[in-house]
Design an enzyme around this catalytic site. Structure first.
Site, PDB file in Angstrom:
ATOM      1  N   GLU A  11      35.330  25.218  32.204  1.00 43.87           N
ATOM      2  CA  GLU A  11      35.139  25.353  33.663  1.00 43.87           C
ATOM      3  C   GLU A  11      33.869  24.609  34.062  1.00 43.87           C
ATOM      4  OE1 GLU A  11      34.222  28.552  37.116  1.00 43.87           O
ATOM      5  OE2 GLU A  11      35.524  29.303  35.524  1.00 43.87           O
ATOM      6  N   HIS A 163      41.159  29.941  39.627  1.00 46.65           N
ATOM      7  CA  HIS A 163      39.731  29.987  39.932  1.00 46.65           C
ATOM      8  C   HIS A 163      39.517  30.598  41.312  1.00 46.65           C
ATOM      9  CE1 HIS A 163      35.767  28.340  41.117  1.00 46.65           C
ATOM     10  NE2 HIS A 163      35.504  28.449  39.820  1.00 46.65           N
ATOM     11  N   ASP A 283      30.324  26.966  33.520  1.00 48.86           N
ATOM     12  CA  ASP A 283      30.303  27.006  34.993  1.00 48.86           C
ATOM     13  C   ASP A 283      29.282  26.028  35.566  1.00 48.86           C
ATOM     14  OD1 ASP A 283      31.311  27.794  37.417  1.00 48.86           O
ATOM     15  OD2 ASP A 283      30.682  29.882  37.259  1.00 48.86           O
TER      16      ASP A 283
END
Length: 321
Positions: A11, A163, A283
């Site tokens: 991600e 997401h 992230d």
């Protein structure tokens, strides 16, 4: 130096020209923090690769940051922008083909166009899956008209990364408390609910080969498996399910560590979902890539679990050579 030099991070965000998050969409960020994020999102070259090298990340799977195209009202514009995003990402991946992979961006405002674009991204551009930023203009993926999209996912045998995105409606629980918006809490509620809608609508029974990925250590769902089964069993809808919710989740969902660098939820996810079902992510650039890498190297798990989380699970899920 990190002990595991071949981490795969699933991600890792970027922004393509024309889809940069606006200040209104990310107003919950401190302006000083936001400035650094805005500078890092479009950069897919030296600085990102340097950060990956330092963190021992061999491959980053890149995805258009939220809200992406899911909040665009104009159907034709959403389709056009999704294609632009994917073309932009493809050209940037070509600059470091050994280091970057991509999740497709699709405009589900037009389901047929989304299916065609997903096929193009997988079959022609070499992407490894698709990432959807929440509901599309408030419409969730359990609605019947999305069935062709689920069939396409099964046909291509690629995962859908579900997401968070912009939450279109809020109930009274959030009124007067903007600090609970976004990544602090409302995104978790919305994304976990999105996934549970798929479970309780029995969509995943109709699409048995569908595979999903949830970030942020599973959006709290691994922690809730027992209670989901217990409470579903005393409802009329839950009694009609083919199997308990926890079994459906474990059959179809893998989770990533994105945005959560703590041992307790990691061990919970590993125990609840299985050692095969947890994958590393950072992230980036919303979280500190080095902090995430240092944490997973020291996390209180076995070495076999660490290797699975850092690389082997992702290679299996994404069909990486």
């Amino acid at each position: 130096m990190p002990r595991i030099l071949n981490k795969i991070a699933l991600e890792e965000h970027f922004s393509a020209p024309g889809l940069e998050p606006t200040i209104n969409e990310v107003a919950f960020f401190d302006p000083g923090v936001l400035a650094g994020i805005e500078a890092a999102l479009p950069e897919l070259a030296e600085q990102r690769l340097l950060a990956m090298d330092r963190a021992g990340i061999a491959i980053a799977v890149l995805s258009q940051t939220a809200p992406g195209v899911q909040s665009i009202r104009d159907k034709a514009l959403a389709v056009e922008l999704a294609q632009r995003v994917n073309d932009f990402l493809h050209t940037r991946m070509a600059l470091a083909p050994a280091r970057f992979r991509g999740f497709a961006c699709v405009a589900l405002q037009d389901v047929d166009a989304a299916c065609n674009e997903l096929k193009r991204c997988i079959q022609e551009l070499g992407f490894v899956g698709v990432l959807v930023n929440g509901a599309t203009n408030g419409v969730y993926l359990d609605e019947p008209h999305f069935a062709p999209f689920w069939h396409t996912l099964e046909q291509l045998d690629v995962p859908l990364y579900l997401h968070p995105g912009l939450v279109s409606e809020h109930d009274a629980a959030f009124r007067g408390h903007p600090e609970l918006e976004g990544a602090v809490w409302s995104w978790t509620c919305d994304t976990a609910t999105h996934l549970l809608r798929l479970v309780f609508a029995q969509l995943l029974d109709r699409h048995p080969r569908a595979r999903l990925i949830l970030g942020h250590m599973g959006e709290t769902l691994p922690y809730m498996l027992w209670r989901l089964d217990s409470r579903a069993a005393v409802t009329t809808v839950g009694r009609a399910l083919i199997r308990p919710p926890s079994e459906t989740l474990k059959r179809h969902v893998t989770v990533t560590t994105s945005g959560v660098c703590a041992d307790v939820p990691l061990r919970c996810a590993l125990e609840a979902m299985g050692d095969h079902a947890v994958m590393f992510s950072t992230d980036y650039p919303y979280e500190d890539i080095q902090l995430a890498a240092d944490w997973i190297e020291q996390a209180a798990i076995t070495e076999d679990q660490r290797i699975r989380v850092c690389c082997t699970n992702a290679r299996r899920v994404l069909r990486l050579a």
